[in-house]
Design an enzyme around this catalytic site. Structure first.
Site, PDB file in Angstrom:
ATOM      1  CE  LYS A 111      18.624  14.846 -28.379  1.00 55.15           C
ATOM      2  NZ  LYS A 111      19.088  15.138 -29.721  1.00 55.15           N
ATOM      3  CE  LYS A 194      20.322  29.327 -29.834  1.00 55.07           C
ATOM      4  NZ  LYS A 194      20.548  28.865 -31.176  1.00 55.07           N
ATOM      5  CE  LYS A 197      12.245  23.063 -30.822  1.00 52.74           C
ATOM      6  NZ  LYS A 197      11.972  22.794 -32.238  1.00 52.74           N
TER       7      LYS A 197
END
Ligand code: TRP
Length: 329
Positions: A111, A194, A197
């Site tokens: 982050k 995969k 989002k």
């Protein structure tokens, strides 16, 4: 019987990967375990502090869980911020979490790299809040994906440290819940890994038919098999993998045979896949719409879920207070 807890951040809609992966397992396991499913809106604030979208996102996820078959009369489904005891346990656990270990957490470093303009203290202590979510019900099993394994490890570390520091055997070991062979991984449509989002390669439960068709028709393919029984590229294998989850075995076999005889037309394959996804998803989507337009029902579910969750949370927080020496006059 295990106490199982699962949390999901409310930052967007659920996709087919969630639906065939975790969610279908939740629906099955709710009958054999004491299950808590909650929506982590406090956690969403660490990265998405937008008052206009926070609640709509929570409402989406709640509607989608219910539409998928989570039964509020069987499991406990609640919103994190409806259980303020979580915030208190978070505060208490923070006294035994070290800044150094929090700074070394992979998700935190990630982050910091990606959002250097908003490195807030909530992000740093994200794993402590997650530990509070889990330990508030003294959960023994937590279904998590790869990206959350370190957080779960930290939860066990905080629990052990608490037990050792106060000389108690209070918090359990919260272990991962492994779906084993029932674990379905749905790949994305972009030929990569995969469905996710953040990857932007997903088909969402809320997608309309036309959107599903468009996304599937745009799925990455290759230039086609050049000789009988040639090995499949990742992008084609991904399409077949999705197909195995939504189409009949006959349909899958039909296209496999075509592929193996070099007669396959990817356009036909995709058209079939799109229609089969729609057949499976459209009823779920309609249920989502029905549920999300029923505010009275949603608020009843949220209220009753919060009540059940608070009961267990209250007990934990008062026991933790006592262990730590917080005494009321
Ligand atoms: N951090 C999790 C995620 O991003 C969401 C989450 C918050 C969670 N609290 C939790 C998951 C407790 C399991 C248990 O996916």
């Amino acid at each position: 019987m295990e106490t199982v807890l699962s949390g999901i951040r409310s930052t967007g809609n659920l996709h087919l990967g969630n639906y065939f992966g975790a969610l279908s397992n939740f629906v099955k396991m709710q009958h054999d375990n004491k299950c808590y499913f909650f929506i982590a809106d406090y956690h969403s604030l660490t990265t998405h502090p937008d008052p206009k979208i926070l609640h709509p996102n929570v409402k989406n996820v709640l509607s989608e869980y219910l539409a998928a078959g989570i039964d509020p009369d069987v499991a406990t489904i609640y919103i994190q911020s409806d259980v303020p005891q979580v915030a208190e346990l978070y505060l208490l656990l923070n006294m035994h979490a070290f800044i150094g270990e929090l700074e070394r957490t992979a998700s935190f470093k990630d982050k910091v790299r990606k959002h250097s303009e908003n490195v807030n203290a909530g992000l740093l202590t994200y794993p402590v809040l997650m530990a509070a979510d889990i330990l508030i019900h003294r959960a023994t099993r937590v279904p998590v994906g790869k990206d959350q394994e370190q957080h779960l490890e930290m939860t066990r570390k905080f629990a052990r440290r608490f037990n050792n520091f106060y000389g108690v055997d209070y918090f359990p070991e919260s272990l991962p819940y492994n779906f084993g062979k029932d674990s379905v991984k749905i790949p994305g449509l972009d030929g990569s890994g995969k469905m996710g989002k953040s990857e932007g390669n997903g088909i969402y439960l809320a997608d309309e038919d036309a959107v599903i068709r468009k996304k599937v028709m745009r799925a990455v393919t290759d230039s086609g098999p050049t000789e009988p029984n040639s090995p499949m590229s990742d992008s084609i294998r991904n399409i077949f993998t999705i197909m195995e989850n939504v189409s009949t075995p006959d349909t899958v076999q039909y296209f496999l045979d075509k592929y193996n005889r070099c007669e396959i037309r990817y356009g036909d394959l995709k058209k079939q896949l799109a229609e089969d996804i729609i057949k499976m998803i459209a009823p779920v989507r309609e249920r989502i719409k029905e549920i999300s337009s029923n505010d009275a029902y949603l608020s009843k579910v949220a209220r009753e879920g919060a009540e059940k969750a608070r009961e267990s949370a209250d007990k934990t927080v008062s026991e933790v207070r006592e262990i730590m020496g917080i005494v009321r006059f």
